[in-house]
Design an enzyme around this catalytic site. Structure first.
Site, PDB file in Angstrom:
ATOM      1  N   GLU A 178      29.021  23.556  23.586  1.00  0.00           N
ATOM      2  CA  GLU A 178      27.655  23.721  23.063  1.00  0.00           C
ATOM      3  C   GLU A 178      26.688  22.679  23.607  1.00  0.00           C
ATOM      4  OE1 GLU A 178      26.733  26.026  20.057  1.00  0.00           O
ATOM      5  OE2 GLU A 178      28.522  27.151  20.609  1.00  0.00           O
ATOM      6  N   HIS A 251      27.023  21.408  14.572  1.00  0.00           N
ATOM      7  CA  HIS A 251      26.998  20.579  15.787  1.00  0.00           C
ATOM      8  C   HIS A 251      27.005  19.116  15.339  1.00  0.00           C
ATOM      9  CE1 HIS A 251      24.616  23.942  18.033  1.00  0.00           C
ATOM     10  NE2 HIS A 251      25.859  23.962  18.441  1.00  0.00           N
ATOM     11  N   CYS A 370      17.338  19.246  18.119  1.00  0.00           N
ATOM     12  CA  CYS A 370      17.831  20.499  18.711  1.00  0.00           C
ATOM     13  C   CYS A 370      16.884  21.021  19.774  1.00  0.00           C
ATOM     14  CB  CYS A 370      17.937  21.599  17.656  1.00  0.00           C
ATOM     15  SG  CYS A 370      19.083  21.252  16.327  1.00  0.00           S
TER      16      CYS A 370
HETATM   17  O1  SUG Z   1      23.120  27.873  17.383  1.00  0.00           O
HETATM   18  N1  SUG Z   1      20.440  28.880  15.368  1.00  0.00           N
HETATM   19  C1  SUG Z   1      20.996  27.928  16.316  1.00  0.00           C
HETATM   20  C2  SUG Z   1      20.534  26.540  15.985  1.00  0.00           C
HETATM   21  C3  SUG Z   1      20.921  25.542  17.052  1.00  0.00           C
HETATM   22  C4  SUG Z   1      20.593  24.145  16.681  1.00  0.00           C
HETATM   23  N2  SUG Z   1      20.896  23.282  17.728  1.00  0.00           N
HETATM   24  C5  SUG Z   1      21.439  22.037  17.590  1.00  0.00           C
HETATM   25  N3  SUG Z   1      21.956  21.629  16.478  1.00  0.00           N
HETATM   26  N4  SUG Z   1      21.469  21.302  18.634  1.00  0.00           N
HETATM   27  C6  SUG Z   1      22.517  28.003  16.315  1.00  0.00           C
HETATM   28  O2  SUG Z   1      23.096  28.166  15.228  1.00  0.00           O
HETATM   29  C7  SUG Z   1      19.942  31.100  14.529  1.00  0.00           C
HETATM   30  C8  SUG Z   1      19.442  32.434  15.049  1.00  0.00           C
HETATM   31  C9  SUG Z   1      19.208  33.423  13.952  1.00  0.00           C
HETATM   32  O3  SUG Z   1      19.928  33.409  12.966  1.00  0.00           O
HETATM   33  O4  SUG Z   1      18.268  34.250  14.078  1.00  0.00           O
HETATM   34  C10 SUG Z   1      20.473  30.189  15.604  1.00  0.00           C
HETATM   35  O5  SUG Z   1      20.917  30.670  16.641  1.00  0.00           O
END
Ligand code: SUG
Length: 446
Positions: A178, A251, A370
């Protein structure tokens, strides 16, 4: 390994939120994504909130850049799943027969640039080149589709291969990666950095989370470290506490953040915490400044709800540090108190807290950290970056005007199947490639 006079400065590259930003509940284990499923999203506001953060950081004297959005909906995904016909037919049938696929194809999840790649600067690598490994994001079906576009974008933004090598995402069984969300570079100024890789599941599957999936494997972190060409002596691997993953810490950057030799983390962030801290401290020649937040100060639930640890910890031009927090931190009393105490304490260099309204992204589980990819660059690396992707006030104003001209105010589930929206997304992206001087960036333009 000392890098001598060669020094790097961190740049933050934030992704511009896409015009299809929506809440589809696609990420089990990400509390905000699940709880906001089906809410009406506000893409214009989302993009402007992200741009406002970029501007503020640039005005604080930091190097700031931006990455263009991916094309969404991703019609290739629908075709690969067996849908056919012209674009409108494709969208209409997918909406009718497989709305979950249409939601995957329409997500703006590329906006969380911390998941774009893992980065090691030339000061740290065996061949003295900056290396980036695109994240494969294999765990979540809507994110699996990001890697090829991310690679294409990064190669255009960092076009000089003699300085920056952008590696394709790793592939293979059990290699789920990731990106920078599970990686932290720690360093004493001007020294080669220590690369801290945090994984959710290692060689012993019984130690993983019980409720939610672990998105990063140890094998993947090792493969990424190899491609980055970071010497073995400068790698530290640690396992995430499975209790934290099951509480919504999908994460590591939801529970820890580091900068220079400072590591701000929750006491439930890592398994075998003392050993992890000892290894980091030794790797940093005894200079680690650990800032440990206890569960009595901030519970795991408050940490996940406020995204305290998803703050950006940045070094300002005067050498002091600032914590760039989402506004939810000030709305969570325990976290707000903690922030005041943290800044008052003398045992760390965090001198100020800056608060940003990033609610549109936060509702999908994406905070300040993020939204950005950290890229430590030396002077020549910086000069090699595609200039229109670095902040300037003029281009910022053009991007704001572009968002205001093209982005829908709101998106509901039912809007995703609207073919007129698809056309306007392409017109919008076409206009964007002119602003960012990236002709032919998108497949539909080629
Ligand atoms: O991968 N949310 C992302 C958020 C990523 C956050 N990034 C870090 N922590 N670096 C994920 O879970 C949600 C999309 C939705 O539900 O419509 C989403 O993909």
């Amino acid at each position: 390994m000392s890098s001598g006079t060669h020094s790097v400065q961190e740049a933050n590259f934030d992704s511009i939120v896409g015009p299809t930003h929506n809440y589809a509940g696609l990420s089990p284990g990400n509390v905000a994504s699940s709880s906001n499923q089906g809410e009406v999203s506000r893409p214009r506001e989302a993009a402007l909130q992200g741009l406002a953060k970029m501007r503020s950081l640039a005005e604080m004297g930091l190097v700031q850049g931006w990455l263009p959005p991916h094309e969404r909906p991703d019609l290739e995904l629908l075709r690969a799943e067996g849908f056919s016909g012209d674009d409108s037919t494709l969208l209409a049938t997918a909406a009718e027969e497989a709305p979950h696929l249409l939601a995957r194809a329409s997500s703006s999840s590329f906006m969380w640039a911390a998941n774009a790649a893992t980065v090691a600067p030339g000061t740290d690598t065996e061949d003295h080149r900056l290396h980036m490994v695109v994240a494969n994001l294999q765990t979540m079906p809507h994110r699996r589709i990001e890697a090829p576009s991310t690679q294409g974008i990064l190669r255009r933004v960092f076009p000089d291969e003699s300085r920056v090598q952008v590696h394709a995402a790793i592939r293979g069984d059990g290699l789920t990666d990731e990106g920078a969300a599970n990686h932290t570079r720690l360093a004493n100024r001007d020294d080669a950095g220590i690369h801290f890789f945090v994984y959710g599941i290692g060689d012993d599957p019984t130690t993983g989370p019980k409720k939610f999936v672990a998105r990063q494997t140890l094998a993947a972190s090792r493969a990424v470290a190899d491609l980055l060409r970071v010497p073995e002596s400068h790698r530290v691997f640690a396992q995430q506490n499975p209790v934290a993953i099951d509480a919504g810490v999908f994460h590591n950057d939801v529970i820890a953040v580091g900068n220079q030799n400072v590591l701000l983390f929750h006491e439930h962030a890592f398994l075998n915490q003392d050993s992890v801290l000892g290894r980091l401290d030794r790797a940093l020649d005894g200079s680690l400044i650990p800032v440990r937040i206890t569960a009595a100060d901030v519970s795991l639930e408050e940490a996940v709800g406020s995204y305290l640890f998803n703050s950006q910890l940045v070094t300002l031009p005067d050498g002091t540090m600032a914590l760039i927090c989402p506004s939810e931190c000030r709305e969570t009393p325990a976290v707000s108190d903690l922030l005041d105490r943290l800044v008052a304490r003398e045992d760390n260099p965090i001198d100020q807290v800056r608060v940003f309204d990033l609610r549109q992204s936060m509702r999908n589980g994406g905070g300040p950290a993020c939204l950005r990819l950290r890229v430590p660059l030396d002077e020549k690396d910086l000069q090699s970056v595609h200039p229109p992707c670095l902040y300037s006030r003029d281009r910022y104003d053009r991007l704001v005007a572009w968002v205001e001209a093209w982005y829908p105010e709101e998106i509901r589930d039912s809007d995703l199947a609207d073919p007129t929206r698809l056309v306007s997304v392409r017109d919008a992206l076409d206009a964007l490639t002119k602003i960012l001087e990236l002709p032919g960036l998108y497949a539909f333009q080629r």
